[in-house]
Design a protein around this motif. Structure first.
Motif, PDB file in Angstrom:
ATOM      1  N   UNK A 106       0.840  -1.203   0.000  1.00  0.00           N
ATOM      2  CA  UNK A 106       0.000   0.000   0.000  1.00  0.00           C
ATOM      3  C   UNK A 106       0.874   1.251   0.000  1.00  0.00           C
ATOM      4  N   UNK A 107       1.904   1.265   0.843  1.00  0.00           N
ATOM      5  CA  UNK A 107       2.773   2.447   0.931  1.00  0.00           C
ATOM      6  C   UNK A 107       3.476   2.738  -0.380  1.00  0.00           C
ATOM      7  N   UNK A 108       3.809   1.683  -1.150  1.00  0.00           N
ATOM      8  CA  UNK A 108       4.506   1.871  -2.419  1.00  0.00           C
ATOM      9  C   UNK A 108       3.555   1.939  -3.613  1.00  0.00           C
ATOM     10  N   UNK A 109       2.282   1.671  -3.383  1.00  0.00           N
ATOM     11  CA  UNK A 109       1.328   1.672  -4.490  1.00  0.00           C
ATOM     12  C   UNK A 109       1.550   0.514  -5.449  1.00  0.00           C
ATOM     13  N   UNK A 110       1.980  -0.612  -4.912  1.00  0.00           N
ATOM     14  CA  UNK A 110       2.295  -1.789  -5.721  1.00  0.00           C
ATOM     15  C   UNK A 110       1.174  -2.812  -5.580  1.00  0.00           C
ATOM     16  N   UNK A 111       0.832  -3.445  -6.680  1.00  0.00           N
ATOM     17  CA  UNK A 111      -0.086  -4.569  -6.622  1.00  0.00           C
ATOM     18  C   UNK A 111       0.712  -5.839  -6.877  1.00  0.00           C
ATOM     19  N   UNK A 112       0.278  -6.921  -6.282  1.00  0.00           N
ATOM     20  CA  UNK A 112       0.973  -8.194  -6.433  1.00  0.00           C
ATOM     21  C   UNK A 112       0.015  -9.326  -6.114  1.00  0.00           C
ATOM     22  N   UNK A 113       0.357 -10.473  -6.594  1.00  0.00           N
ATOM     23  CA  UNK A 113      -0.371 -11.684  -6.232  1.00  0.00           C
ATOM     24  C   UNK A 113       0.295 -12.215  -4.969  1.00  0.00           C
ATOM     25  N   UNK A 114      -0.445 -12.245  -3.855  1.00  0.00           N
ATOM     26  CA  UNK A 114       0.096 -12.688  -2.573  1.00  0.00           C
ATOM     27  C   UNK A 114      -0.562 -14.008  -2.195  1.00  0.00           C
TER      28      UNK A 114
END
Length: 95
Positions: free
Chosen positions: A28-36
């Motif tokens: 969230x802080x970096x504005x990154x999306x990922x498959x977790x």
């Protein structure tokens, strides 16, 4: 940018919960999306021959093992991973 694939592997849900929270905070802080993907299975840990849990992998690479690292520390790994996914690894940048 390629999608990041993050795995959190532990022997139990408790092993994974704290690290998962820190991963999501860092994203969230970096504005990154990922498959977790969280894997809380002792047999899977054994199958993968992982010694200490929890384990954090990004795109298949173990970046942390046996410790619950902070979201700030995870941000460093995520920045590196997004840079590599955008620009290729070191060797591909050299040639």
């Amino acid at each position: 940018m390629n999608t990041l694939h993050i795995e959190i592997i532990g022997n139990s849900n408790e092993d994974c919960r704290f690290l998962e929270n820190n991963v999501l905070t860092a994203m969230v802080k970096l504005g990154i999306t990922a498959h977790v993907n969280c894997i809380a299975d002792a047999e899977e840990v054994k199958r993968r021959r992982l010694g200490c849990t929890p384990v954090l992998t990004i795109n298949g690479r173990v970046v942390s093992q046996g410790q619950n690292i902070s979201s700030r520390h995870i941000q460093t790994f995520l920045r590196e991973a997004t840079d590599v996914s955008q620009h290729g690894d070191f060797l591909s940048r050299m040639f």
